[in-house]
Design an enzyme around this catalytic site. Structure first.
Site, PDB file in Angstrom:
ATOM      1  N   CYS A 129      34.859 -32.128  31.354  1.00 34.24           N
ATOM      2  CA  CYS A 129      34.314 -32.388  32.690  1.00 34.24           C
ATOM      3  C   CYS A 129      35.363 -32.694  33.762  1.00 34.24           C
ATOM      4  CB  CYS A 129      33.304 -33.525  32.622  1.00 34.24           C
ATOM      5  SG  CYS A 129      32.004 -33.225  31.408  1.00 34.24           S
ATOM      6  N   HIS A 152      31.959 -40.098  39.558  1.00 34.33           N
ATOM      7  CA  HIS A 152      31.623 -39.182  38.464  1.00 34.33           C
ATOM      8  C   HIS A 152      30.130 -39.305  38.165  1.00 34.33           C
ATOM      9  CE1 HIS A 152      32.293 -36.544  35.147  1.00 34.33           C
ATOM     10  NE2 HIS A 152      32.016 -37.447  34.233  1.00 34.33           N
ATOM     11  N   HIS A 201      24.982 -31.912  36.534  1.00 36.23           N
ATOM     12  CA  HIS A 201      26.357 -32.045  36.039  1.00 36.23           C
ATOM     13  C   HIS A 201      26.864 -30.667  35.621  1.00 36.23           C
ATOM     14  CE1 HIS A 201      29.974 -33.350  34.346  1.00 36.23           C
ATOM     15  NE2 HIS A 201      29.574 -34.291  33.517  1.00 36.23           N
TER      16      HIS A 201
END
Length: 393
Positions: free
Chosen positions: A157, A282, A316
């Site tokens: 990520c 995040h 995401h």
């Protein structure tokens, strides 16, 4: 060395262009997150799929024909005039391509295996290069006729955030005069079922920093920038990177390496925490990540700076998440709004009172003046952390 982000091409589940995306996230629009079992039969989840009609990949490049590369091609089309100009100025040997991804075209492999299992044979245009991690960078370099360095970063990520550090290094070493940098990830069964197996996928819409948060909504996106020394609307000010290697998938609860990454970015930028106007967190909406990040942010910034997770609208996007969220910061810095509209923290839930009371942005909230400095955090499996600072020029 002063480096600038000269242009942005971007698309996600929350918008097919920069203007569309910014408008929808500022409004807290979650309509891009749709419940489906396309990637997890008989077990539907909310995912964020790009709804744009994507460009076809010509037969000449059929070995790269996958959705991931279509997303990259769509993002490239938005910045093609700028790309063509820098190629004309610097030449094909001094332009690099650095892309972040975690999925590449693995969806094509899934569909090919499914077809073979059904006795239908391998699809005629299937090729292993479609799932190769380096495929996206190779594809863009071939399409543009570039001869400079072209490669992919894959650190889960934080992939497309790490790509900025690599792109900056190429220019610092005089290997490139400009770099096309960013990321792309596309939805596939591998990631949806993998995160479901980790019990990290939300049963409903994700709830960043919410009291009842229970996981992520997976999504797809692409974001491409032109990074160069040529002055542009946004300057890349600082990069902080760290790796704590605490656990394969869980963050270190103490957040020491995350604190180090944010502090390193501030130090590189020559800035104090109070100078940052907005932090794109995040904010995955998993119990452990949000607890760690909120503690780390409170440690470095206190509770005054405006913060939010945009994943409540975009989902995401894994390897593309850092590039997507850098794109949102770029859009905030270049918006024509004197009061500085901010991206809200949308979660459909009450905030978790056990977390530090940060200044989470509400829908319609403004800074009260133009936004000058943004910081963006991205964290990954294995404790691979990146924090980026960009500023209005």
């Amino acid at each position: 060395m002063k480096l600038y982000l000269n242009d942005l091409g971007i698309l996600s589940a929350a918008g097919n262009t920069g203007a569309d995306l910014l408008s929808r996230v500022l409004a807290g629009d979650r309509s891009g997150l749709i419940r489906t079992d396309e990637f997890s039969p008989a077990q539907p989840f909310y995912v964020g799929a790009v709804q744009a009609e994507l460009p076809e990949i010509e037969a000449e490049y059929s070995v790269y024909d996958c959705r991931n590369n279509q997303l990259l091609l769509a993002a490239l089309s938005q910045i093609r005039p700028t790309v063509d100009r820098v190629i004309e100025k610097h030449g094909v040997n001094k332009i690099g391509v650095v892309i972040g991804t975690s999925t590449s075209g693995v969806r094509n492999t899934e569909l090919a295996l499914e077809a073979v299992a059904k006795g239908q044979g391998k699809p005629p245009r299937f090729h292993y290069k479609q799932q190769q991690m380096a495929g996206g960078a190779d594809f863009l370099a071939h399409v543009l006729g570039l001869k400079g360095p072209a490669y992919v970063i894959s650190t889960a990520c934080s992939s497309s955030g790490r790509a900025f550090a690599s792109a900056r290094r190429l220019i610092a070493l005089d290997l490139c005069d400009a770099v096309i940098v960013g990321g792309a990830d596309s939805l596939c069964s591998f990631t949806v079922n993998g995160f479901a197996a980790l019990e990290s996928v939300s049963a409903g819409l994700c709830k960043p920093f919410g009291r009842h948060r229970d996981g992520i909504n997976l999504s797809e996106a692409a974001a491409l920038f032109v990074l160069s020394k040529e002055e542009g609307p946004v300057r890349l000010q600082g990069i902080g990177a760290s790796s704590d290697a605490y656990h394969f998938s869980a963050p270190d609860p103490a957040g020491g390496a995350v604190i180090a990454a944010m502090s390193m970015a501030l130090s590189e930028a020559g800035m104090q925490p109070e100078e940052i106007d907005y932090i794109n967190l995040h904010g995955t909406a998993t119990p452990l990540n949000d607890a760690m990040e909120s503690e780390a942010v409170a440690n470095v910034f206190g509770n005054q700076v405006a913060v939010s997770s945009s994943k409540g609208m975009t989902g995401h996007a894994l390897g593309a998440a850092a590039g997507l969220e850098m794109g949102l910061c770029w859009l905030l810095l270049t918006q024509n709004h004197e009061q500085g509209l901010l991206i809200p923290n949308i979660n459909g839930d009450e905030l978790d009172g056990e977390l530090p009371a940060l200044n989470y942005v509400k829908t319609g909230q403004t800074l009260g003046r133009r936004i000058n400095h943004c910081q963006s955090n991205s964290f990954a499996f294995g404790g691979n952390n990146i924090s980026l600072i960009v500023s209005r020029t």
